[in-house]
Design an enzyme around this catalytic site. Structure first.
Site, PDB file in Angstrom:
ATOM      1  N   GLU A  70      -1.987   4.955  -3.049  1.00  0.00           N
ATOM      2  CA  GLU A  70      -0.600   4.851  -2.588  1.00  0.00           C
ATOM      3  C   GLU A  70      -0.395   5.678  -1.322  1.00  0.00           C
ATOM      4  O   GLU A  70      -1.237   6.479  -0.929  1.00  0.00           O
ATOM      5  CB  GLU A  70       0.373   5.357  -3.672  1.00  0.00           C
ATOM      6  CG  GLU A  70       1.099   4.274  -4.442  1.00  0.00           C
ATOM      7  CD  GLU A  70       2.262   3.661  -3.666  1.00  0.00           C
ATOM      8  OE1 GLU A  70       2.382   3.925  -2.452  1.00  0.00           O
ATOM      9  OE2 GLU A  70       3.041   2.903  -4.271  1.00  0.00           O
TER      10      GLU A  70
ATOM     11  N   ASN B 175      11.035   3.244  -4.835  1.00  0.00           N
ATOM     12  CA  ASN B 175       9.754   2.977  -4.188  1.00  0.00           C
ATOM     13  C   ASN B 175       9.864   3.091  -2.678  1.00  0.00           C
ATOM     14  O   ASN B 175      10.430   4.054  -2.180  1.00  0.00           O
ATOM     15  CB  ASN B 175       9.195   1.632  -4.648  1.00  0.00           C
ATOM     16  CG  ASN B 175       7.750   1.745  -5.100  1.00  0.00           C
ATOM     17  OD1 ASN B 175       6.931   2.388  -4.453  1.00  0.00           O
ATOM     18  ND2 ASN B 175       7.432   1.124  -6.221  1.00  0.00           N
TER      19      ASN B 175
ATOM     20  N   ASP C 228       6.816  -3.006  -3.403  1.00  0.00           N
ATOM     21  CA  ASP C 228       6.330  -1.651  -3.687  1.00  0.00           C
ATOM     22  C   ASP C 228       6.533  -0.785  -2.444  1.00  0.00           C
ATOM     23  O   ASP C 228       7.655  -0.526  -2.041  1.00  0.00           O
ATOM     24  CB  ASP C 228       4.863  -1.741  -4.123  1.00  0.00           C
ATOM     25  CG  ASP C 228       4.375  -0.508  -4.857  1.00  0.00           C
ATOM     26  OD1 ASP C 228       4.811   0.606  -4.519  1.00  0.00           O
ATOM     27  OD2 ASP C 228       3.535  -0.639  -5.764  1.00  0.00           O
TER      28      ASP C 228
END
Length: 287
Positions: A19, A151, A199
């Site tokens: 991420e 997010n 996301d």
């Protein structure tokens, strides 16, 4: 007309849940996290590939990382924000979530004035009580407290619009934003993303948004009003986030989650998409 691109694998490092890529132009390095592994990674860009050059390990999940002009890091650990000095010394700066909370910190980003924003999620609950906060002057300002899964975060090139994603309802929110004072206007839905869950996100120099679509195996580029203008196919079903990297900010870097049955998943991917990104906003420790 929608333009189609295909990403290619860019490294051999496999993350459980990669991420939050951040390009640190001052040091020509890429930073990203493995949330489940509790690791902040560092890598060098070479011919479109990323070679790992270092890491910082933590005792639990790591949601996001930001970097200051000096090179020190601000790390969103599971519940707290931690400063990592250049010499590796660690200092807790703020507690965002209560000790033992079932929620954890998730995606974060730095605003145009150097303030760090970060949101939360609860892997086992969908109660609509997750937060988005801004760290400034040693304290926290709450922007949202009614999210299901906070997010991706991004700003327009002028810094006057702030975009944020609530993943489960698939909505990209927008609000007016003062890039100097941080004053934020009323939140409103800009558009929704289907065929997977939105996301992580970044903006390019034209003001379009690049959004990783979890369970969609792709990244979408959309205008601020939501018109789809490009897609990037990724050979991993769960892309997680995106950032523009490289000396010219013309290489799109994509993080992914490891998924059973997809041996290439969990790696970094890159794509040349014909546009450039915005320069990294550096965290200002004085803010």
């Amino acid at each position: 007309m929608t333009t189609a691109f295909t990403a290619r694998p860019a490294g051999v490092e496999i993350c459980a849940l990669g991420e939050g890529p951040v390009w640190d132009g001052a040091r020509q390095r890429l930073l990203w996290v493995d949330i489940d592994g509790g690791v902040v990674h560092q890598g060098a860009l070479r011919d479109g590939r990323i070679a790992a050059t270092g890491e910082w390990r933590f005792g639990a999940e790591v949601g996001a990382v930001a970097v200051a002009e000096s090179g020190e890091l601000l790390v969103a650990e599971r519940e707290v924000l931690t400063r990592v000095a250049v010499d590796g010394t660690r200092t807790e700066l703020a507690r965002v979530l209560a000790p033992g909370s079932t929620s954890r910190l998730n995606d974060g980003a730095v605003d145009p004035a150097g303030r760090f924003l970060v949101g939360s999620l609860d892997p086992g609950q969908r109660s609509g009580t997750e937060v988005l906060v801004r760290f400034e002057n040693g304290g926290l300002t709450t922007l949202d407290n009614d999210l299901i899964l906070s997010n991706g975060l991004a700003w327009s090139p002028a810094g006057d619009r702030f975009y944020s994603i609530d993943t489960i309802p698939g909505v990209v929110h927008v609000r007016d934003y003062d890039p100097v004072t941080g004053a934020a206007g009323e939140r409103r839905a800009a558009f929704r993303v289907g065929g997977g869950l939105p996301d992580g996100m970044c903006a390019d120099a034209d003001g379009n948004l690049w959004i990783a679509v979890w369970d969609g195996g792709r990244v979408e580029c959309r205008t601020p009003s939501g018109v789809l203008v490009a897609t990037v196919t990724v050979d991993a079903p769960q892309p997680t986030s995106v950032a523009f990297a490289g000396p010219d900010l013309d290489l799109l870097v994509i993080t992914t989650a490891r998924t059973e049955g997809f041996p290439g998943s969990g790696r970094l991917f890159t794509a040349r998409v014909g546009v450039t990104g915005l320069p990294t906003a550096y965290w200002d420790p004085a803010r």
